[in-house]
Design a protein around this motif. Structure first.
Motif, PDB file in Angstrom:
ATOM      1  N   ALA A 197       0.831  -1.203   0.000  1.00  0.00           N
ATOM      2  CA  ALA A 197       0.000   0.000   0.000  1.00  0.00           C
ATOM      3  C   ALA A 197       0.864   1.253   0.000  1.00  0.00           C
ATOM      4  CB  ALA A 197      -0.929  -0.004   1.210  1.00  0.00           C
ATOM      5  N   TYR A 198       1.974   1.219   0.721  1.00  0.00           N
ATOM      6  CA  TYR A 198       2.879   2.377   0.724  1.00  0.00           C
ATOM      7  C   TYR A 198       3.373   2.667  -0.686  1.00  0.00           C
ATOM      8  CZ  TYR A 198       7.167   4.998   0.930  1.00  0.00           C
ATOM      9  OH  TYR A 198       8.148   5.920   0.665  1.00  0.00           O
ATOM     10  N   ALA A 205       1.060   8.335  -6.927  1.00  0.00           N
ATOM     11  CA  ALA A 205       0.948   9.780  -6.693  1.00  0.00           C
ATOM     12  C   ALA A 205       1.963  10.550  -7.538  1.00  0.00           C
ATOM     13  CB  ALA A 205       1.143  10.095  -5.213  1.00  0.00           C
ATOM     14  N   ASP A 206       3.205  10.072  -7.571  1.00  0.00           N
ATOM     15  CA  ASP A 206       4.226  10.777  -8.348  1.00  0.00           C
ATOM     16  C   ASP A 206       3.972  10.644  -9.846  1.00  0.00           C
ATOM     17  OD1 ASP A 206       5.474  11.740  -6.129  1.00  0.00           O
ATOM     18  OD2 ASP A 206       7.189  10.382  -6.201  1.00  0.00           O
ATOM     19  N   HIS A 207       3.483   9.470 -10.271  1.00  0.00           N
ATOM     20  CA  HIS A 207       3.180   9.285 -11.696  1.00  0.00           C
ATOM     21  C   HIS A 207       2.059  10.238 -12.129  1.00  0.00           C
ATOM     22  CE1 HIS A 207       2.644   6.186 -15.188  1.00  0.00           C
ATOM     23  NE2 HIS A 207       2.631   7.430 -15.618  1.00  0.00           N
ATOM     24  N   PHE A 276      13.606  12.946  -5.981  1.00  0.00           N
ATOM     25  CA  PHE A 276      13.496  12.557  -7.387  1.00  0.00           C
ATOM     26  C   PHE A 276      12.936  11.147  -7.448  1.00  0.00           C
ATOM     27  CE2 PHE A 276      15.230  10.362 -11.102  1.00  0.00           C
ATOM     28  CZ  PHE A 276      14.882  11.231 -12.131  1.00  0.00           C
ATOM     29  N   THR A 277      11.987  10.918  -8.343  1.00  0.00           N
ATOM     30  CA  THR A 277      11.405   9.595  -8.550  1.00  0.00           C
ATOM     31  C   THR A 277      11.494   9.236 -10.026  1.00  0.00           C
ATOM     32  OG1 THR A 277       9.802   9.934  -6.759  1.00  0.00           O
ATOM     33  CG2 THR A 277       9.326   8.178  -8.325  1.00  0.00           C
ATOM     34  N   ALA A 278      11.940   8.037 -10.316  1.00  0.00           N
ATOM     35  CA  ALA A 278      11.868   7.495 -11.675  1.00  0.00           C
ATOM     36  C   ALA A 278      11.193   6.144 -11.555  1.00  0.00           C
ATOM     37  CB  ALA A 278      13.260   7.356 -12.294  1.00  0.00           C
ATOM     38  N   GLY A 279      10.107   5.946 -12.283  1.00  0.00           N
ATOM     39  CA  GLY A 279       9.324   4.731 -12.123  1.00  0.00           C
ATOM     40  C   GLY A 279       9.368   3.829 -13.340  1.00  0.00           C
TER      41      GLY A 279
END
Length: 314
Positions: A197-198, A205-207, A276-279
């Motif tokens: 869930a986390y 959310a970031d996407h 920074f997030t890269a998915g």
């Protein structure tokens, strides 16, 4: 109720101008996005009244945080105008402290941070860039060991306690020579609904934030792209899934190493407060059913067989 169209020069919504109605294409896209989300909600027994109550709070929070006018206080009346939430509800919801659950889930687990450091920090990788097998404790001060790995992230938990959890989860194995071996190249909490869930919340959310920024005309746009191909057999899809996982993990591990190097360089700087997030994701389902679960009934036979790349960023 009038809505507001994001200003390309203020993608957060500040300074936006009202429109009589939202663009129909945005509503069509929103319905498509909501279908798989609602499927997850129903699966976990979250009915519409519960979601409705949750959405009220989110509408009020976002309006207050992201749609304030310059040099003007945000009033209950303006939040009602922007969101359609009744003024009485707005008054009750404004400034409400976040729940203990939301605070607890606001940062990655210690296990995820430790595994990320094991994957990305030079001191814990071999000459080929792979995570090194580690002894439980170092024989000399500063020697790479599982104990120093954990204390380098946090001194608030005993390394043995975390190791027991990682061994139990199958993420770490103890070899016959006593060294600890990292089994997987990512912290994949299969079966643990709290951890899943986390990541569900953080990653989606970031996407959505990146895609929403691009949809609103934000500049510069974020990278938000995907490839797609239809008219495939199940065997071809299986081959693509294997290759996507291999190539995707290679990319994420490389980026993680680079991020570790940059974080070490930035440590102590006054402006080092950005994230920074890269998915990465892959999905397959029968042709012609947008956002369908993998086992959904197949769409009418036929397919263009066309491939392509879809995304909001150039």
């Amino acid at each position: 109720m009038p809505t507001r169209s994001p200003d390309p020069h203020h993608p957060s919504g500040k300074g936006a101008t009202p429109l009589a109605s939202p663009p129909p294409t945005v509503l069509v896209a929103l319905r498509r996005v909501l279908a798989p989300l609602v499927r997850a909600l129903i699966h976990f027994g979250i009915p519409w009244p519960m979601l409705s109550g949750l959405m009220k709070g989110v509408y009020v929070e976002v309006a207050e945080r992201d749609f304030a006018l310059p040099d003007k206080p945000m009033t209950d009346s303006r939040i009602t105008l922007l969101t359609g939430v009744h003024r009485k509800d707005v008054s009750q919801l404004r400034g409400k402290a976040p729940s203990a659950e939301s605070v607890a889930s606001s940062s990655p687990s210690l296990g995820a941070q430790v595994l990320g450091r094991w994957l990305g920090h030079d001191g814990y990788r071999d000459a080929d860039g792979r995570p090194r097998p580690l002894p439980r404790a170092g024989s000399a001060e500063g020697e790479a060991a599982f104990e120093t790995l954990v204390t380098g992230v946090s001194k608030d938990i005993r390394p043995r306690a975390l190791l027991d959890e990682l061994l139990y989860a199958g993420l770490v194995e103890e070899r016959s020579d006593g060294l600890l071996h990292l089994v997987v190249s990512a912290h994949l909490p299969r079966g643990d609904v709290d951890k899943l869930a986390y990541y569900f919340g953080r990653n989606l959310a970031d996407h959505v934030a990146a895609a929403g920024h691009n949809l609103a005309g934000g500049a510069p746009p974020f990278l938000e792209r995907a490839m797609f191909h239809d008219g495939l057999t199940p065997a071809s899809v299986a081959a693509l899934r294997i290759e996507a996982e291999r190539a995707g993990m290679d990319m994420l591990v490389r980026l993680n190493r680079f991020a570790m190097e940059l974080a070490d360089r930035d440590e102590g700087r006054a402006d080092a407060h950005h994230r920074f997030t890269a998915g990465l994701y892959a999905y397959d389902a029968p042709d012609g059913i947008p956002g369908a679960p993998p086992g959904a009934r197949h769409a009418p036979e036929g397919g263009s067989g066309e491939g392509g790349e879809d995304g909001a960023a150039p």
